[in-house]
Design an enzyme around this catalytic site. Structure first.
Site, PDB file in Angstrom:
ATOM      1  N   TYR A  15       0.838  -1.205   0.000  1.00 23.66           N
ATOM      2  CA  TYR A  15       0.000   0.000   0.000  1.00 23.66           C
ATOM      3  C   TYR A  15       0.871   1.252   0.000  1.00 23.66           C
ATOM      4  O   TYR A  15       0.630   2.207  -0.754  1.00 23.66           O
ATOM      5  CB  TYR A  15      -0.928  -0.001   1.221  1.00 23.66           C
ATOM      6  CG  TYR A  15      -1.729   1.271   1.365  1.00 23.66           C
ATOM      7  CD1 TYR A  15      -2.879   1.479   0.613  1.00 23.66           C
ATOM      8  CD2 TYR A  15      -1.333   2.273   2.256  1.00 23.66           C
ATOM      9  CE1 TYR A  15      -3.617   2.647   0.734  1.00 23.66           C
ATOM     10  CE2 TYR A  15      -2.057   3.444   2.379  1.00 23.66           C
ATOM     11  CZ  TYR A  15      -3.195   3.628   1.616  1.00 23.66           C
ATOM     12  OH  TYR A  15      -3.906   4.786   1.729  1.00 23.66           O
ATOM     13  N   HIS A  24       1.292  12.713  -7.744  1.00 28.09           N
ATOM     14  CA  HIS A  24       0.799  11.759  -6.747  1.00 28.09           C
ATOM     15  C   HIS A  24       1.792  10.608  -6.567  1.00 28.09           C
ATOM     16  O   HIS A  24       1.405   9.453  -6.308  1.00 28.09           O
ATOM     17  CB  HIS A  24      -0.575  11.214  -7.151  1.00 28.09           C
ATOM     18  CG  HIS A  24      -1.554  11.115  -6.026  1.00 28.09           C
ATOM     19  ND1 HIS A  24      -2.572  12.009  -5.829  1.00 28.09           N
ATOM     20  CD2 HIS A  24      -1.678  10.214  -5.016  1.00 28.09           C
ATOM     21  CE1 HIS A  24      -3.294  11.658  -4.777  1.00 28.09           C
ATOM     22  NE2 HIS A  24      -2.758  10.567  -4.256  1.00 28.09           N
TER      23      HIS A  24
END
Length: 385
Positions: free
Chosen positions: A28, A279
């Site tokens: 993650y 991002h």
């Protein structure tokens, strides 16, 4: 042996962090989207940025201070928002907020953090930023702003580079859901990381507490790329930006800008600063490197610019300033530090970055951040285009 001898660089913290969190958590934090080409592009583009060293400046102590958004700041970097920080390490948001307050640097809380604005309010310093993924419902929007302001957040950051959910294939393959469901496969991974497991046992598995007020209670586990935060949000437009500007009384930042033509109209919309970011490669795998976009946007606007994506040390921070940034934010690095060493890791990272910036400014003969030399392209031995 001191921390500086054992962990002198972000790379050392990253290596240790990987052994201290379950694989599904590591995936993650560390993954990007697609083939992760944009993530690699960030690194290679930064490596192309050269700065000429300069000699015969005598002894001096570099001044790392900078003014940004009307505030004098002792250090030229801050902590970027990362969703579900508390998944990486127990009480991550609290640890990061307290460390930021001690160092007098900005701390940014994500809309999809594992703690709410009210949870972190007692730990915030005066330079707290609230990052908003744009809610579709105006009533929710209004309430979020009210809660953020009441908690002590002075700067609002609207993220605009997530019009749709990215796929993040590596993250998806890990089996992570929201809220996290510990399947036998994931439990086997947890068993290999006792410090992480003990912390989670004490605090409970993280969930998006800031959004619980707006979402119905459900037992369903959603994909980590289709969680409740995505279900509430919309893809904003120019009218949305204007509405937020009118509704928020403090500094207003737009995050996720990569094109000069998109940056140009923002000043007339009341935006106070532009955050140049891809991002960290997590949204679109054909995006330009953020440092390349930074130079183009700098030429197109006089608004203050924030930079992130790909920073791996103090030299990268100086590269960003040399290319036109007015401030730099790091997200993953602070979570590597926290997972690697616990709360002291955050303070250690701040010290690593500070010492690295000072050492490189000494090589450049730069007494202040504003006196950096012009960058050049190391691959072409000419000025950066």
């Amino acid at each position: 042996m001191s921390l500086h001898n054992r962990y002198p660089a972000i790379a050392d913290l990253r290596t240790r962090a990987r052994t201290r969190m379950p694989k599904f958590v590591w995936e993650y934090l560390d993954s990007a989207t697609g083939t992760e080409a944009t993530q690699r592009r960030n690194r290679s583009a930064l490596d192309r940025i050269g700065l000429h060293p300069s000699i015969l400046h005598g002894e001096f102590t570099p001044d790392l201070g900078t003014q940004f958004l009307g505030v004098e700041r002792p250090l030229p970097f801050g902590i970027a928002p990362v969703g579900m920080s508390g998944l990486m390490w127990p009480d991550a948001e609290g640890h990061l907020a307290r460390a930021a307050a001690r160092a007098q640097i900005p701390y940014s809380l994500s809309t999809v953090a594992s703690q709410s604005p009210e949870d972190v309010a007692p730990h915030l310093g005066p330079d707290a930023w609230f990052q908003m993924y744009p809610p579709r419902d105006q009533a929710i929007r209004t309430d979020m702003l009210k809660r953020a302001r009441a908690a002590g957040f002075s700067t609002l950051v609207l993220t605009v580079d997530v019009p749709v959910a990215s796929r993040r294939e590596r993250q998806t393959r890990s089996g992570l859901t929201q809220p996290p469901r510990l399947t036998p496969r994931l439990l086997a991974q947890v068993a290999t990381t006792p410090a992480w497991a003990w912390g989670m046992a004490q605090r409970g598995m993280p969930r998006m507490r800031g959004l619980e007020k707006y979402t119905p209670k459900t037992e369903s586990a959603l994909s980590s790329t289709q969680h409740a935060g995505y279900l509430l949000r919309t893809s904003p437009d120019w009218e949305y930006v204007s509405w937020l500007r009118d509704a928020w009384e403090g500094a207003f930042v737009l995050k996720g800008v990569l094109r000069a033509r998109d940056a140009q109209p923002l000043k007339s919309r009341g935006v106070d600063a532009i955050w140049v970011s891809n991002h960290a490669g997590r949204q679109f795998d054909a995006a330009p490197a953020s440092i390349d976009a930074l130079r183009e946007i700098r030429a197109a606007t006089d608004l203050p610019l924030i930079f992130d994506s790909g920073i791996e040390g103090g030299l990268d921070i100086l590269r960003a300033y040399a290319c036109g940034a007015d401030f730099v934010m790091l997200g993953r690095a602070f979570h590597y530090a926290l997972a690697a060493l616990g709360p002291i890791g955050v303070d250690h990272l701040i010290e690593i970055l500070t010492k690295d910036i000072e050492a490189n400014m000494g090589q450049l003969g730069a007494r202040t951040i504003s006196k950096l030399p012009s960058p050049f392209d190391l691959s072409a031995s000419g000025p950066v285009a």
